[in-house]
Motif scaffolding. Structure first.
Motif, PDB file in Angstrom:
ATOM      1  N   ASN A 137      37.076  36.557  40.449  1.00  0.00           N
ATOM      2  CA  ASN A 137      38.321  35.817  40.657  1.00  0.00           C
ATOM      3  C   ASN A 137      38.339  34.512  39.866  1.00  0.00           C
ATOM      4  OD1 ASN A 137      39.281  37.769  42.419  1.00  0.00           O
ATOM      5  ND2 ASN A 137      38.446  36.752  44.235  1.00  0.00           N
ATOM      6  N   GLU A 138      37.227  33.796  39.867  1.00  0.00           N
ATOM      7  CA  GLU A 138      37.164  32.514  39.168  1.00  0.00           C
ATOM      8  C   GLU A 138      37.257  32.676  37.656  1.00  0.00           C
ATOM      9  OE1 GLU A 138      33.592  30.693  40.458  1.00  0.00           O
ATOM     10  OE2 GLU A 138      34.321  30.262  42.497  1.00  0.00           O
ATOM     11  N   ASN A 139      36.886  33.845  37.150  1.00  0.00           N
ATOM     12  CA  ASN A 139      36.923  34.081  35.708  1.00  0.00           C
ATOM     13  C   ASN A 139      38.103  34.956  35.295  1.00  0.00           C
ATOM     14  OD1 ASN A 139      34.182  33.034  34.333  1.00  0.00           O
ATOM     15  ND2 ASN A 139      33.739  33.730  36.414  1.00  0.00           N
ATOM     16  N   ASN A 140      39.093  35.061  36.178  1.00  0.00           N
ATOM     17  CA  ASN A 140      40.346  35.760  35.881  1.00  0.00           C
ATOM     18  C   ASN A 140      40.140  37.223  35.473  1.00  0.00           C
ATOM     19  OD1 ASN A 140      41.906  33.393  36.326  1.00  0.00           O
ATOM     20  ND2 ASN A 140      41.388  32.678  34.264  1.00  0.00           N
ATOM     21  N   ASP A 191      40.810  40.450  36.887  1.00  0.00           N
ATOM     22  CA  ASP A 191      41.562  41.036  37.994  1.00  0.00           C
ATOM     23  C   ASP A 191      40.929  42.341  38.448  1.00  0.00           C
ATOM     24  OD1 ASP A 191      43.363  38.968  37.860  1.00  0.00           O
ATOM     25  OD2 ASP A 191      44.681  40.004  36.448  1.00  0.00           O
ATOM     26  N   SER A 221      37.673  46.697  37.359  1.00  0.00           N
ATOM     27  CA  SER A 221      38.636  45.702  36.895  1.00  0.00           C
ATOM     28  C   SER A 221      39.869  46.381  36.314  1.00  0.00           C
ATOM     29  CB  SER A 221      37.994  44.803  35.838  1.00  0.00           C
ATOM     30  OG  SER A 221      37.915  45.483  34.597  1.00  0.00           O
ATOM     31  N   LEU A 258      41.965  44.851  30.271  1.00  0.00           N
ATOM     32  CA  LEU A 258      42.160  43.519  29.718  1.00  0.00           C
ATOM     33  C   LEU A 258      41.881  43.546  28.220  1.00  0.00           C
ATOM     34  CD1 LEU A 258      38.991  42.352  29.271  1.00  0.00           C
ATOM     35  CD2 LEU A 258      39.128  42.270  31.760  1.00  0.00           C
TER      36      LEU A 258
END
Length: 386
Positions: free
Chosen positions: A126-129, A131, A144, A147
């Protein structure tokens, strides 16, 4: 006069203590016995979800692990007393996080349970985006969304994070799988590959996650639902046919590699081996702890044991029981062996198939050891598995 005053004070003090017992102790006292209070507790209904909704995702908040046979067989005729508990793999006062490597495979090893690792990995993503598309807590899988890397817009990528039980008790492993497809539009359905599409991009996320977990000094929570991730540890001591054996739940390459590593530690040395057959001829000499005195520095040892045997593994294998006779082999009586007399050391047999191996530790003739000795030596081997 002083003696009389002291005597009166003592009597008054005792009187107060005796009278005060009713104030502090008893059913209506401040320090009353509360052992039976739980019997008066009110029962509450279990949590329910609204009608029409699926309640399977809730699961059991406090799952009770099944009772399995381990360490020793209570019905064994050789059992005498409770065995010593398994040593912890790492120091509980210091959390160790390191990256292990075997051939081309790399993974993160942590000396905490999967239930503690799961929320910390979710927090890192979450902290490193990164998803999350799906998370299967029962299998320890986090997938994930697709991306794109800013440095390469020609591909679309995604990651799968596998959290699993470690080889040692109360340890966890984190494996990363990377998938890449050409183009900016990912396919509607794509099967995960057996190996990462790019080792470089797999290593990037693995290194970043390891660094973040190591730098996190906060005390993390524990996911009760994640406690059962991966089932039992990947190694364990059990009893089969009244013989202590070690179970290894790893693929073939890693099982042989980690066992080979363990057989060179803590007093073990390898005389000879037939790796393809999973048979090893070992010497063992218990390593005593170094004396911390002044003279200990003059005679310090590196812990390596170097010995030779007068016999080869091929020679000894000619007298080792095979087939069903191996399972029912008699107890070791080396002094009565006439062929290859006084053969030193032990034989280790790795039997089974990938993901389900059994390790037997026998004498140099393939006969069964005293159960207590077998369990002691197998415990040393298990402690050094990685």
């Amino acid at each position: 006069m002083i003696k009389k005053i002291a005597l009166r004070v003592t009597v008054l003090g005792l009187t107060f203590l005796v009278g005060g017992c009713g104030v502090f102790f008893g059913d209506n006292a401040y320090f009353r016995n509360r052992d039976g209070d739980y019997q008066k507790a009110d029962k509450i209904e279990p949590m329910k979800v609204p009608e029409g909704m699926n309640d399977q995702a809730l699961g059991k908040l406090y799952p009770i692990p099944p009772i399995t046979e381990s360490e020793f067989d209570e019905e064994s005729e050789y059992r005498a007393g409770v065995p010593r508990p398994q040593p912890l793999a790492t120091n509980l006062m210091q959390e160790n996080i390191k990256i292990q490597r075997l051939a081309e495979e790399r993974w993160i090893l942590m000396n905490v349970s999967p239930g503690e690792v799961w929320p910390r990995v979710r927090s890192f993503l979450n902290e490193n985006n990164v998803d999350v598309a799906s998370a299967d807590i029962s299998r320890g899988l986090i997938d994930s969304h697709w991306l794109q890397f800013k440095s390469d817009l020609s591909t679309t990528d995604r990651y799968r994070v596998q959290i699993d039980q470690g080889v040692q008790p109360e340890t966890s492993e984190i494996h990363i799988l990377h998938q890449s497809v050409v183009g900016s539009e990912p396919p509607e359905s794509a099967e995960w590959p057996a190996q990462s599409s790019s080792k470089e991009r797999e290593s990037w996320l693995l290194d970043e996650m390891a660094a973040a977990l190591a730098a996190d000094t906060t005390i993390g929570g524990t996911s009760l639902l994640a406690q059962a991730i991966g089932g039992d540890a990947k190694s364990g001591l059990v009893v089969e046919a009244n013989e202590p054996v070690m179970k290894i739940r790893l693929n073939e390459a890693r099982a042989k590699a980690t066992l080979f590593h363990a057989m060179k530690q803590d007093g073990f040395a390898i005389y000879d081996s037939a790796v393809e057959q999973g048979i090893y001829y070992l010497h063992y000499e218990k390593v005593e702890e170094d004396d911390e005195g002044w003279f200990s520095g003059l005679f310090a040892s590196d812990g390596k044991v170097i010995h030779e045997s007068p016999y080869t593994l091929a020679q000894l294998m000619t007298v080792v029981p095979t087939g069903d006779n191996f399972k029912t082999a008699p107890l070791s009586k080396p002094n009565k062996e006439t062929q290859f007399p006084k053969a030193p050391g032990y034989l280790v047999f790795l039997k089974g198939e990938s993901g389900d191996y059994t390790v037997h530790l026998r004498d140099a003739y393939g006969k069964r050891l005293d159960p207590h000795l077998a369990r002691e030596l197998l415990t040393v081997l298990r402690t050094n598995l990685i």
